[in-house]
Motif scaffolding. Structure first.
Motif, PDB file in Angstrom:
ATOM      1  N   SER A  94      12.299  -0.785 -14.695  1.00 19.16           N
ATOM      2  CA  SER A  94      11.361  -0.615 -13.574  1.00 19.16           C
ATOM      3  C   SER A  94      11.997   0.151 -12.422  1.00 19.16           C
ATOM      4  N   ARG A  95      13.237  -0.163 -12.119  1.00 22.77           N
ATOM      5  CA  ARG A  95      13.900   0.516 -10.999  1.00 22.77           C
ATOM      6  C   ARG A  95      14.112   1.993 -11.309  1.00 22.77           C
ATOM      7  N   ARG A  96      14.516   2.292 -12.556  1.00 22.99           N
ATOM      8  CA  ARG A  96      14.705   3.691 -12.917  1.00 22.99           C
ATOM      9  C   ARG A  96      13.394   4.465 -12.880  1.00 22.99           C
ATOM     10  N   ALA A  97      12.357   3.854 -13.389  1.00 21.03           N
ATOM     11  CA  ALA A  97      11.054   4.536 -13.391  1.00 21.03           C
ATOM     12  C   ALA A  97      10.533   4.767 -11.974  1.00 21.03           C
ATOM     13  N   PHE A  98      10.726   3.763 -11.136  1.00 17.18           N
ATOM     14  CA  PHE A  98      10.264   3.896  -9.749  1.00 17.18           C
ATOM     15  C   PHE A  98      11.047   4.990  -9.017  1.00 17.18           C
ATOM     16  N   GLY A  99      12.351   5.050  -9.272  1.00 17.95           N
ATOM     17  CA  GLY A  99      13.157   6.091  -8.649  1.00 17.95           C
ATOM     18  C   GLY A  99      12.759   7.470  -9.113  1.00 17.95           C
ATOM     19  N   GLN A 150      17.683  -8.719  -4.224  1.00 16.33           N
ATOM     20  CA  GLN A 150      18.620  -7.952  -3.424  1.00 16.33           C
ATOM     21  C   GLN A 150      18.535  -6.457  -3.732  1.00 16.33           C
ATOM     22  N   ALA A 151      18.256  -6.142  -4.984  1.00 14.60           N
ATOM     23  CA  ALA A 151      18.358  -4.748  -5.417  1.00 14.60           C
ATOM     24  C   ALA A 151      17.022  -4.014  -5.457  1.00 14.60           C
ATOM     25  N   THR A 152      15.926  -4.707  -5.478  1.00 15.67           N
ATOM     26  CA  THR A 152      14.639  -4.054  -5.690  1.00 15.67           C
ATOM     27  C   THR A 152      14.200  -3.261  -4.460  1.00 15.67           C
ATOM     28  N   LYS A 153      13.375  -2.264  -4.698  1.00 17.73           N
ATOM     29  CA  LYS A 153      12.784  -1.461  -3.631  1.00 17.73           C
ATOM     30  C   LYS A 153      11.275  -1.657  -3.562  1.00 17.73           C
ATOM     31  N   GLN A 154      10.775  -2.601  -4.338  1.00 10.20           N
ATOM     32  CA  GLN A 154       9.341  -2.818  -4.400  1.00 10.20           C
ATOM     33  C   GLN A 154       9.014  -4.234  -3.962  1.00 10.20           C
ATOM     34  N   GLU A 155       8.090  -4.340  -3.056  1.00 10.60           N
ATOM     35  CA  GLU A 155       7.725  -5.654  -2.530  1.00 10.60           C
ATOM     36  C   GLU A 155       7.057  -6.516  -3.591  1.00 10.60           C
ATOM     37  N   LYS A 171       2.662   7.231  -0.250  1.00  8.97           N
ATOM     38  CA  LYS A 171       2.025   6.158  -1.015  1.00  8.97           C
ATOM     39  C   LYS A 171       1.894   6.582  -2.474  1.00  8.97           C
ATOM     40  N   LEU A 172       2.389   5.719  -3.377  1.00  8.22           N
ATOM     41  CA  LEU A 172       2.226   5.954  -4.801  1.00  8.22           C
ATOM     42  C   LEU A 172       0.985   5.217  -5.265  1.00  8.22           C
ATOM     43  N   ASP A 173       0.028   5.975  -5.824  1.00 12.11           N
ATOM     44  CA  ASP A 173      -1.287   5.412  -6.080  1.00 12.11           C
ATOM     45  C   ASP A 173      -1.252   4.322  -7.166  1.00 12.11           C
ATOM     46  N   GLN A 174      -0.500   4.552  -8.264  1.00 13.10           N
ATOM     47  CA  GLN A 174      -0.517   3.621  -9.391  1.00 13.10           C
ATOM     48  C   GLN A 174       0.908   3.154  -9.694  1.00 13.10           C
ATOM     49  N   PRO A 175       1.057   1.866 -10.042  1.00 17.49           N
ATOM     50  CA  PRO A 175       2.390   1.386 -10.435  1.00 17.49           C
ATOM     51  C   PRO A 175       2.772   1.943 -11.811  1.00 17.49           C
ATOM     52  N   THR A 176       4.035   2.004 -12.061  1.00 17.37           N
ATOM     53  CA  THR A 176       4.514   2.486 -13.355  1.00 17.37           C
ATOM     54  C   THR A 176       4.310   1.402 -14.425  1.00 17.37           C
ATOM     55  N   GLN A 177       4.373   1.852 -15.695  1.00 15.66           N
ATOM     56  CA  GLN A 177       4.236   0.901 -16.806  1.00 15.66           C
ATOM     57  C   GLN A 177       5.380  -0.106 -16.786  1.00 15.66           C
ATOM     58  N   GLU A 178       6.563   0.346 -16.418  1.00 13.11           N
ATOM     59  CA  GLU A 178       7.704  -0.566 -16.373  1.00 13.11           C
ATOM     60  C   GLU A 178       7.515  -1.629 -15.298  1.00 13.11           C
ATOM     61  N   THR A 179       6.943  -1.214 -14.158  1.00  7.85           N
ATOM     62  CA  THR A 179       6.686  -2.199 -13.101  1.00  7.85           C
ATOM     63  C   THR A 179       5.676  -3.244 -13.563  1.00  7.85           C
ATOM     64  N   SER A 212       0.791  -1.217   0.000  1.00  9.50           N
ATOM     65  CA  SER A 212       0.000   0.000   0.000  1.00  9.50           C
ATOM     66  C   SER A 212       0.819   1.261   0.000  1.00  9.50           C
ATOM     67  N   SER A 213       2.035   1.177   0.384  1.00  8.87           N
ATOM     68  CA  SER A 213       2.857   2.374   0.453  1.00  8.87           C
ATOM     69  C   SER A 213       4.211   2.114  -0.135  1.00  8.87           C
ATOM     70  N   SER A 214       4.518   2.799  -1.268  1.00 11.75           N
ATOM     71  CA  SER A 214       5.825   2.618  -1.887  1.00 11.75           C
ATOM     72  C   SER A 214       6.906   3.236  -1.038  1.00 11.75           C
ATOM     73  N   SER A 215       6.564   4.355  -0.387  1.00  6.98           N
ATOM     74  CA  SER A 215       7.573   4.973   0.459  1.00  6.98           C
ATOM     75  C   SER A 215       7.912   4.104   1.639  1.00  6.98           C
ATOM     76  N   PHE A 216       6.914   3.330   2.088  1.00  5.15           N
ATOM     77  CA  PHE A 216       7.198   2.401   3.182  1.00  5.15           C
ATOM     78  C   PHE A 216       8.114   1.275   2.715  1.00  5.15           C
ATOM     79  N   LEU A 217       7.836   0.770   1.511  1.00  4.90           N
ATOM     80  CA  LEU A 217       8.649  -0.334   1.013  1.00  4.90           C
ATOM     81  C   LEU A 217      10.035   0.122   0.622  1.00  4.90           C
ATOM     82  N   SER A 218      10.117   1.433   0.233  1.00  2.00           N
ATOM     83  CA  SER A 218      11.444   1.912  -0.156  1.00  2.00           C
ATOM     84  C   SER A 218      12.386   1.840   1.019  1.00  2.00           C
TER      85      SER A 218
END
Length: 1628
Positions: A222-227, A284-289, A238-246, A16-22
């Motif tokens: 995906s990682r670049r887009a999320f960053g 190891q490298a991802t920031k998204q659950e 909280k990021l409401d919608q995932p990116t297209q890359e994700t 529910s929260s990208s900032s939390f998962l980051s």
């Protein structure tokens, strides 16, 4: 054809929260991978399996795009040369239009048309169409051409029944461009082409390379887009919608999973290993659950449909263990994957791999320890499952030796892991039972002991280096917290938010990367801020010891003792509950007593491990103190003194360093008990820790309590750590000294001397905490001395009444809502005021007039209103920490005559002078409002105890000078803004102190007495709030310093005339003037102007009231039409019994009637005070001012004014206005007596005349009195030459006794000439009605009669019955009665006895009475009434009189405070309590040099019923000399009785005086027998002649009048229990 909708890959569920998962999971980045992650977009195809190597080697897409397309074209020409089949005719020209020779716009239009046709028709063999347009996907083509190419390719692959070669060509085309932005389209094409991964026959050789290369590309994108998105939404958690890359990455994972499920053989072992390595690297490298969730699904698919390569099993398990431990949302998903491994054929190998990880722990890098925590948690769950559902078991017998082996070499992190696992085992019931059943606990105990011991050593080492790292660590912590928001979900140091939300890797800032969290161990508890660092680092050990404590409950005593010995060894590591159990065990087994050889060492360990640990809870540390106190009490009589000192020192040494206030209080309590039992020689040494603690307290508070130049007051709030119950640490120490003083003052002069010095120094130190100083002041202001100057501590501070002025009572306190913006409010309504219920006890009752409105102006310029909680309040906490001893001291005195009693070590003369000097300094320069306000409120009550300050004459003089100077110059302190008090409130307190200082006027010079009076005069008008206080003080000065008051009386009256119209002061001014009127010595030098000024005060107030009435009447009449109804009773609320639903009138509704009468009182008493020669001169002026013109222009004089005019005319020419009636005024030879009455003006003239000689008795009945006049006409014989009478009566009867020659009419005409025809005299008929009317008039006495009770309370008496059974009082009481009135005989009394029996002495033979020309007081004295202890009626007979008196005077010799409810009654409103300023026994009074108490001082206080208003000048206690106390109390009793009569009928009716009643009777007779209605007693001839010669008919006269005096009639006409209503009327 598109795949079914149910097979379309779905976007994985995201957190529910990208900032939390980051930044929540970065730990996998620290795992060593056999092959590093691929960083390029392309990948080298690994070796294939032999069966597929040939195909794959020839199918790899390589080289340029042109070569590939040419190759495809050639192949198509060879195999499928024919065109498309099944389309419309226009398809072929459109296909030709796709050729590269045509312009691009035409080609794009052709693509759109062909796509429509392909969607509508079942076209076959479309490879030719695609071959023509395939150049659209070449790298050099623009984006719009590429988009058109992908559109055409998508339409082609959507067709059914594509040939294998077509699928192969289309797959090659879809994978041609690997670095463009159309991966979603390409993946959709490939998914459609392979039916979602189910049909890969045409592209089997190329699929795995595509997946491996695409996985890297998709993840990086995906990682670049999320960053980038996170940078845009930096503050959005909280990021409401995932990116297209994700979404692309999620679809790719879904596609890979599907290929694993349906085409598992498409991957070679090398490709499978590469796929797993890439996936683990991505975790190891991802920031998204969501990425990790997809990876876990892939892992599960590999386990289920494929296999895990043996080389990757260990790494594979470690990744899953970390995911299981650190991601709550994925815990069950990862556990299912792990379960599948454990249930597979390699399950036992997996368990062995986990155990092997534990054994390899010490040599691994610190950054990889999250792996081991995950392994331990997985093993923990396996242990819990205990082989259920096909899972393998983990034998404890193998686990514990492995754990022991793993800690042989010292390693902090490995030991922590082992401790955590053992703690988990001890936490679970099943495993705990398994451990309990283990025969050998040696491994378990060894592990715990070793880990704890090593950690203790490390803690000691770190503590030595930690002194200089505090600031650096703080900065590091903040930096880590900030960086954590951008960390990976598998990072070992996530953000605090992540840890709270469920992450199990919350970092504690451990430099080794270790973690303590709330989820890694169910037993783990986050450390509190108050815990030291070493306690938080060994949190797992503490929890392990807790569980070990639980495990010890079921073992034998020897094993439990061993466990408790381990606990005592590491007491600092124990949890609070475990430490409590250990203390309880040691206490129950007497291990703290000398029977245990190591008892003293155990006590020392307990102090070091528990008591000195500031992070321990209070209850545990207090239990430690209590246990050691119990030990001390036991060994105090058994061991040597050195041993006892060692044990006591273990506790006392902590006093100087203890910061927890409650613990400090327990230690100080121990010190107080030791000091109390200590000898005089060792006392100073015993209290040394307490004295030393005051010094650091002062130093610690100095930095915050020093007064700044801009701040008027020091902020008293919490200069150091405080506790709600005990206050600051300094206050705890101060409380200890107060307790020691109260204990020592009655038994040890030496201890008292030492403590008194400490207390004074502490109270005077501005550097100490305010609450500590207040605690000491509460004691010092309670110091009192008895008659013999023996010191004692009063249980009451007696300061509640004046505290209300400073808003320090519950009812007058300023509430937060008032502070926060209620400046416009006028205060709480009166009906909410309930503090009067608590004011029943003399000496501690608040002043009702202090009930001011709280709506103060709060917007004070230049001030900051910041509310500060008060440190003292009424009612508040108990004033003293211990109840003082009720007896007086035998060793400490406030004054000792050195000549009579030489001083020694056993006797101490308390230096009260030094204390008063300290108080004076606090009044002059107190920097703390709490201290200053407390001194203001409590100094007065202490100064009222004259025995205490007898030796302080210079200090008293100085105090008087200081206060007078501060008041005159207004240099005293102003209250802080947050109190909402004004400077006038402080002035009230100073005037209160100054009023008490009046009683010391014998020590003042005459000029100082004058200065005292002038200071009160200054306060009458300078502040509104001080007016009444100064007036009350001047009332006392009238008795104590009459010369000074007389000197300034004219100025006093002038000041009062300026403020008499103010409602708050009018009553006090008028009562003051009525009191002064009875003291002629004060105004003996008054001139006419001064007297007129006094009268003018009353006239001004009367005019003010009249103006108010007219304004009210005008307002009422303007609204009358809205309030009238068609019918009903009168709306006169002043007499209406209905009172609008019985709603009571407030006090302000009852005061005007009393004040109105009081104003006329002033005129009456002061006119009588005029000299005889000056009275006639004042009558015209006073008469003019008594009348006024109403709104209609009429001249009106009220009844009160009329009776005053009558009074002035009666007393203007004589002070001897009392006459007696002579019943034998006529002799038998004077002839028959004739009687007649006339109404003349507003008087009744009755003349009784002996008809023969004319001897007459004239009775003049006027409103203000009745006079008797004897008249004897000097009849002369007729001249000899007069002609004898021959007409009328027979001439021969002229010389007989029956001759009627003179009648009452003749005597009346002697004094009255009938020339005033407008208001002629009205004769009354001599009938029964007239006689009854005259008798009723005589029933109204010419003076108002009041009855007041006088009650004596003997020593120690508190019950009503024993008080009323007193038959004798003390000598001062007897002297007081003699001054109060005159002793009179009751039997045959000719005055109103107030209900006392005057026939048979049933209420005693004598009583005391007092009377002036207006008022008569009858005193009901129970000690003078018959007292028979054996007669049950004695008590009710006395109570019958006392209980019906409105006012009682209480002479309180009990030595105790008097409670209003001691003598309950429905009619007692006011008790005037007289209490000696110092208590004395009966023997002391007998032995005194002044047995009558004339020169002693008494405290006079008026206490009333709760609902009764406080109007008396003695509501606040006044100190009056014994020689004046009777006169002072009599004046108070008169005013209180008059007001009580008004108050008693407040529900309706009117209180009318005797004079007004008499006036009304005369007016009623005039109305009844007016000239036009009265029957003529004779024919209508001139009245004068007819009355002279024609005697009235004797038969019409009836019975002759019974000649008795008014006083006799009143006394004989009443029984012993009844009182006429007239005896209770107001005087005017």
């Amino acid at each position: 054809m598109s795949p079914p909708s149910g097979e379309v890959p779905q976007t994985p569920e995201r957190r529910s929260s990208s900032s939390f998962l980051s930044g929540a999971f970065r730990s996998l980045t620290r795992l060593r991978s056999p092959t590093p992650p691929t960083s390029s977009s392309s990948t080298t195809t690994p070796n294939r399996t032999p069966s597929l190597s040939t195909r794959r080697s020839g199918s790899v897409i390589s080289g340029s795009g042109d070569g590939t397309i040419n190759s495809i074209s050639q192949h198509v020409v060879q195999t499928m040369s024919s065109g498309a089949v099944g389309g419309p005719p226009e398809l072929e020209p459109l296909a030709a239009q796709l050729h590269s020779s045509h312009p691009l716009p035409q080609r794009l239009l052709a693509v759109d048309s062909i796509c429509l046709i392909l969607d509508q028709y079942p076209v076959r063999k479309v490879i030719g169409i695609w071959t023509t347009a395939s150049d659209l996907l070449q790298p050099q083509q623009p984006d719009e051409a590429v988009a058109a190419g992908y559109k055409l390719l998508r339409s082609c692959v959507s067709l059914d029944n594509l040939a294998t070669i077509e699928r192969n060509v289309f797959f090659g085309a879809a994978t041609l461009r690997s670095d463009d932005n159309h991966f979603d389209v390409r993946l959709d094409i490939i998914s459609t082409l392979t039916r979602g991964g189910r049909n890969v026959e045409a592209c089997e050789a190329s699929l795995a390379p595509f997946i491996l290369s695409s996985l890297d590309l998709c993840f990086e994108s995906s990682r670049r887009a999320f960053g980038a998105l996170r940078k845009v939404h930096q503050k959005k958690r909280k990021l409401d919608q995932p990116t297209q890359e994700t979404e692309n990455l999620a679809r790719l994972f879904h596609f890979i999973i599907e290929t694993c499920r349906f085409n598992s053989k498409v991957y070679s072992e090398e490709e499978l290993e590469e796929l797993l390595r890439k996936t683990m690297s991505m975790c190891q490298a991802t920031k998204q659950e969501s990425d990790i969730a997809d990876a876990v699904k892939l892992f599960d698919a590999v386990i289920t449909y494929m296999y895990v390569p043996k080389r990757l099993l260990k790494s594979f398990l470690e990744v899953l263990c970390i995911i299981y431990r650190q991601l709550d949302n994925l815990q069950e998903q990862s556990w299912n994957t792990l379960s599948n491994i454990f249930k597979s054929h390699i399950g036992q190998a997996a368990v062995s791999s986990l155990l092997h990880t534990l054994l390899e722990g010490p040599h691994r890098k610190s950054r990889e320890y999250p792996v081991y925590r995950g392994v331990i948690q997985v093993l923990h769950r396996l242990l819990l499952e205990d082989g259920a559902t096909g899972l393998p078991t983990v034998p404890i017998s193998l686990l514990l030796p492995a754990l022991k082996s793993s800690i042989e070499a010292e390693n902090e992190s490995q030991e922590e892991i082992v401790v955590g696992l053992i703690g988990s085992m001890l936490d679970e019931g099943t495993m705990r039972e398994m451990l309990r059943n283990e025969a050998d606990w040696s491994n378990l105990i060894y592990i715990i002991y070793k880990c704890t011991e090593r950690d203790d050593d490390r803690t000691a080492t770190k503590a030595a280096k930690a002194a200089g790292r505090g600031t650096m660590n703080k900065g590091t912590t903040e930096q880590s917290a900030s960086a954590a928001y951008t960390s990976s979900p598998l990072d070992a140091n996530p953000s605090p938010a992540t840890a709270r939300a469920g992450s199990v890797t919350a970092s504690t800032g451990d430099p080794d990367g270790d973690i303590n969290s709330t989820n890694h161990d169910p037993l783990a508890v986050p450390p509190t801020r108050s815990e030291p660092t070493h306690r938080s680092e060994v949190n797992r050990i503490s929890k392990l010891l807790i569980r070990l404590d639980d495990l010890s409950n079921g073992v034998d005593l020897v094993q439990k003792a061993a466990i408790m010995e381990l606990f005592m060894r590491f007491a600092n590591r124990l949890s609070d509950f475990t430490a409590g159990n250990m203390i309880r065990f040691y206490d129950e087994q007497s291990y703290f007593l000398p029977s245990n050889g190591d008892w003293l060492e155990a006590c020392r360990s307990l102090v070091v491990g528990i008591l000195e640990d500031g992070s321990r809870p209070r209850w545990l540390r207090i239990a430690c103190v209590d246990t050691l106190r119990k030990t001390y009490d036991t060994i105090s009589s058994l061991c040597a003194s050195d041993t006892i000192l060692q044990l006591s020192g273990l506790l006392l040494k902590n006093i100087e360093v203890e910061e927890d206030v409650e613990i400090l209080n327990a230690l100080v309590d121990f010190a107080v008990d030791i000091a109390d039992r200590a000898s005089n020689d060792s006392f100073d040494e015993t209290i040394a820790p307490l004295k030393n603690r005051l010094v650091p307290s002062a130093l610690s508070s100095l930095s915050v309590s020093v007064k700044s130049p801009s701040a008027p007051w020091i902020n008293p709030i919490s200069q150091s750590k405080t506790d709600q119950r005990f206050g600051s640490p300094c206050n705890v120490i101060a409380t200890a000294f107060v307790r020691l003083f109260t204990r020592s003052v009655t038994k040890s002069a030496a201890k008292t001397r030492t403590l008194y010095k400490i207390l004074r120094e502490t109270a005077g130190s501005n550097e100490l905490d305010s609450d500590a100083r207040l605690t000491i002041l509460k004691l010092l202001f309670r110091l009192r001395a008895d008659f013999n100057h023996a010191l004692f501590v009063s249980a009451s501070s007696e300061g509640e009444s004046i505290a209300a002025v400073l808003c320090r009572t519950t009812e007058t306190a300023i509430f937060p809502e008032e502070i926060n913006g209620t400046a416009s409010d006028s205060g709480r309504p009166e009906e909410h005021i309930s503090w009067r219920d608590q004011r029943k006890v003399s000496g501690s009752s608040p002043h009702s007039s202090l009930n001011r409105q709280n709506g103060r102006q709060i917007n004070v310029p230049g001030r900051v209103l910041k509310p500060v909680p008060p440190l003292w309040m009424y009612p508040g906490p108990k004033g003293l920490p211990e109840e003082p001893v009720p007896r007086c001291s035998g060793v400490v005195f406030s004054h000792i005559d050195a000549e009579e009693c030489p001083l020694g070590n056993d006797v101490y003369d308390l230096e009260v002078t030094v204390w008063l000097e300290l108080v004076i300094s606090l009044l002059q320069k107190a920097p703390d409002w709490e201290i200053y306000s407390y001194v203001l409120a409590h100094l007065g009550p202490q100064l009222s105890n004259q025995s205490l300050v007898r030796s302080c004459v210079p200090q008293l003089q100085m105090l008087r000078n200081v206060i007078c100077e501060q008041i005159r110059n207004s240099t005293f302190h102003e209250p802080p803004a947050y109190t909402l008090l004004k400077k006038a409130d402080v002035a009230v307190c100073l005037f209160h102190i100054l009023t008490v200082l009046i009683s010391y006027h014998d020590y003042y010079e005459k000029s100082e007495e004058d200065d005292l009076v002038k200071t009160f005069l200054h306060g009458i008008t300078f502040w509104d709030r001080t007016s009444k206080w100064c007036i009350h003080a001047l009332t006392v000065c009238c008795h104590e310093t009459p010369l000074s008051v007389g000197k300034s009386l004219d100025n006093i009256v002038q000041k009062m005339s300026q403020i008499v119209t103010k409602p708050s002061t009018a009553i006090h001014i008028l009562e003051f003037l009525t009191s002064v009127a009875r003291m002629p010595e004060l105004y003996k030098n008054f001139r006419e102007a001064e007297f007129k000024m006094v009268f003018g005060v009353s006239f001004r107030y009367l005019q003010h009231i009249r103006d108010q009435r007219e304004r009210a009447a005008t307002s009422t009449s303007s609204q009358h039409h809205r309030s009238l109804r068609h019918s009903g009773p009168s709306r006169d609320l002043s007499a209406s019994p209905d009172l609008r639903a019985s709603k009571k009138k407030s006090t302000t509704d009852d005061l005007p009637q009393y004040l109105y009468s009081l104003a006329y009182h002033v005129i009456t008493f002061w006119f009588m005070g005029l000299k005889m020669e000056d009275r006639p001169k004042q009558i015209p002026w006073i008469t003019r001012n008594l009348s006024y013109t109403d709104s209609s222009g009429r001249q009106i004089m009220e009844e009160q004014g009329q009776v005053i005019v009558d009074m002035m005319n009666m007393v203007a020419y004589s002070d001897r206005d009392r006459t007696l009636r002579d019943e034998q005024f006529a002799k038998p030879g004077d002839g028959e007596v004739w009687k007649k009455t006339w109404i003349v003006g507003h008087s009744l003239i009755t003349i009784e005349t002996a008809a023969r000689t004319g001897v007459s008795m004239t009775t003049s009945r006027r409103p203000c009195g009745t006079r008797f006049l004897f008249t004897r006409p000097l009849l002369a014989p007729p001249p000899r030459h007069q002609v004898p009478l021959t007409v009328g009566l027979a001439s021969e009867a002229f010389h007989t006794s029956s001759y009627v020659g003179i009648l009452p009419d003749d005597i009346f005409q002697t004094y009255y000439s009938p020339l005033n025809l407008t208001d002629p005299p009205i004769p009354l008929p001599n009938d029964d009605m007239s006689r009854r009317a005259i008798a009723s008039f005589d029933f109204n006495a010419p003076v108002d009669s009041h009855k007041v009770g006088v009650i004596y309370i003997g020593e120690g008496q508190t019950h009503e019955k024993e008080i009323l059974m007193n038959s004798i009082g003390s000598a001062p009481y007897t002297s007081f009665l003699n001054d109060l009135g005159t002793l009179v005989r009751l039997k045959n009394a000719k005055f109103n006895t107030g209900g006392l029996d005057f026939r048979n002495d049933m209420d005693g033979e004598f009583t005391y009475c007092w009377r002036d020309r207006c008022i008569e007081l009858i005193f009901h004295v129970p000690t003078m009434m018959p007292t028979d202890p054996d007669d049950d009626m004695t008590y009710p007979n006395k109570k019958r009189h006392i209980g019906n008196d409105y006012v009682n005077i209480i002479f309180n010799d009990s030595g105790l405070p008097y409670n209003f409810d001691t003598i309950p009654s429905a009619f007692n409103y006011v008790h005037i309590v007289i209490t000696p300023e110092s208590k004395a026994s009966f023997v002391d009074k007998r032995m005194a040099t002044d047995p009558d108490g004339k020169n002693r001082y008494y405290k006079v206080q008026v206490i009333t019923r709760p609902e009764f208003p406080d109007i008396s000048p003695a509501v606040e206690p006044k100190i009056v000399c014994g020689k004046y106390v009777a006169a002072y109390c009599r004046l108070i009793a008169i005013n209180a009785n008059v007001f009580s009569q008004v108050w008693s009928i407040r529900e309706g009716g009117e209180s009318v005086s005797s004079w007004r009643n008499r006036l009304r009777e005369i007016k009623r007779l005039r109305e009844r027998y007016g000239a036009r209605d009265a029957p003529a007693p004779s024919p209508p001839s001139p009245v004068a002649h007819q009355g002279m010669f024609s005697p009235p008919n004797r038969e019409s006269q009836g019975k002759p009048f019974n000649r008795t005096s008014v006083a006799t009639f009143i006394s004989e006409g009443t029984n012993r229990s009844s009182i006429t209503s007239s005896s209770q009327d107001v005087a005017l």
